[in-house]
Design an enzyme around this catalytic site. Sequence first.
Site, PDB file in Angstrom:
ATOM      1  CG  ASP A  34       0.077  -3.232  -1.919  1.00 53.53           C
ATOM      2  OD1 ASP A  34       0.750  -2.787  -2.871  1.00 53.53           O
ATOM      3  OD2 ASP A  34      -0.613  -2.506  -1.180  1.00 53.53           O
ATOM      4  N   GLY A  39       2.008  -5.657   7.001  1.00 48.25           N
ATOM      5  CA  GLY A  39       2.258  -5.697   8.439  1.00 48.25           C
ATOM      6  C   GLY A  39       1.125  -6.320   9.224  1.00 48.25           C
ATOM      7  CB  ALA A  73      -4.829   2.472  -8.095  1.00 50.27           C
ATOM      8  CB  SER A 113     -10.548   8.035  -9.373  1.00 56.29           C
ATOM      9  OG  SER A 113     -10.277   9.405  -9.134  1.00 56.29           O
ATOM     10  CE1 TYR A 139      -5.126   6.748  -9.850  1.00 60.16           C
ATOM     11  CE2 TYR A 139      -6.754   8.475  -9.498  1.00 60.16           C
ATOM     12  CZ  TYR A 139      -6.229   7.242  -9.174  1.00 60.16           C
ATOM     13  OH  TYR A 139      -6.809   6.493  -8.172  1.00 60.16           O
ATOM     14  CE  LYS A 143      -8.746   3.632 -10.317  1.00 61.38           C
ATOM     15  NZ  LYS A 143      -8.090   2.427  -9.753  1.00 61.38           N
TER      16      LYS A 143
END
Length: 329
Positions: A34, A39, A73, A113, A139, A143
Site C-alpha cells: 500500500d 501498522g 484501489a 465493484s 470509478y 474497475k
Amino acid sequence: MSADTILVTGSAGRVGSKTARRLLESGRKVTGFDLRASGIEHPAYREVLGGFDDRAAAAEAVRDAGAVLHLGAFMSWLPADGDKLFRANVEGTRVLLEEAARVKPRRFVFASSGEVYPENVPDYLPLDEDHPLKPRSTYGVTKLLGEELVRFFERSAGMPATILRFSHTQDAAELLDPASFFSGPRFFLRPKIRQQEGFGNAAAVEVLRQADDGGEALVLSRNEAGRPFRMHITDTRDMVEGILLALDHEGAAGRSYNLGATEPVDFAAALPRMAELTKLPLKTIDLPGGGVFYETSNAKIRRELGYEPRWTFDRMIDEAVQARAKRAS
C-alpha cells in the site's frame, strides 16, 4: 490450507487491513502492499510501500506470493480525480498483474465493484452477475477495465482468478460518525452539504441548506419524486469472510461474484431507527434527480462458495450507537 505467502494490496485500508490480520491470526504469512503503512506488527508479516503502478515496488510485493488478494484501489467520484483513478486502478492493476504473472500465484482475487453495473438505472433488479456491465461512473469504468485485465492475464498467463464485485462496505462503528468519509455525507446533513458542494451539485446544496438550522442532524435522503434511497451496505467483517472463501475455495477459480449483504438498506426504515437511538433530529429531504435505488443479488456466491453474511444493518446500527457513545464520553 496452503502455507504460501498471501499478498494483500490495500493493506492499510478498511478491508485490506482486516483481511491481512485474519490471515495472520490463522497462521498464514502475509505481505502487505500500500501507499501507507498498515501498522500491523507480526513476525509473519512484511510490508512494501508504494503505488501499484510502481513496477519495482510491485515486483518486490509479489516476491514469494503464492496468492494475491488485490483489494487496494483509489476511490473518488470527483471529476478532477480521473487521472488518479486510471493510474491506480487500471495502470496499477496492469503492472501488478504483469509482475504477478512472473511468479504464477495459484489464485489472483480482484476486488471489483458493483459500480460496473448501471446500479441506479438497471435493466432489471436484483442485479446479478449476468446483468450487462454498463458503469456510469469513472470509478466504475476503471474497475471494469481492471476486470478485463484480470481475465486477460488469466487466459494468457494461466493465472487462476476470481473477481469479487464489492458492495459498498463500512465498519459498523463508522455509521454514526459524521467525520466518516462515507457515512458522514450519507447520513448527516452538514457533511452531505459539503459533499454536494464538492460535486458541484448546486441544486442539491440549495435544498440541503434550507434544512440546516445550525445543529447536528441526520438526513433521510429521497429522490425528487419522494422515493427513499435504497442500497446495499455491508459490514467489513462479512466482506472479509467472502474474500477468504474466494482465496481458498477450489470452485472459485475463473468465477465472478457479487459480494455483499443479502438485503439492501431501506433508508425509510433505517434512518428513523438511527434517529431514535441517537436522539438526533431527522430531516427528510427530496434531492434533485433519480436518487440511489438498487438491489444486488449475492445468491451465486452463497450457492457456490457457502457465503453467509452475519452482520445485518440493524446489528451494525446497534454497534454504531455504542461507538458513538464511546466517542462522546
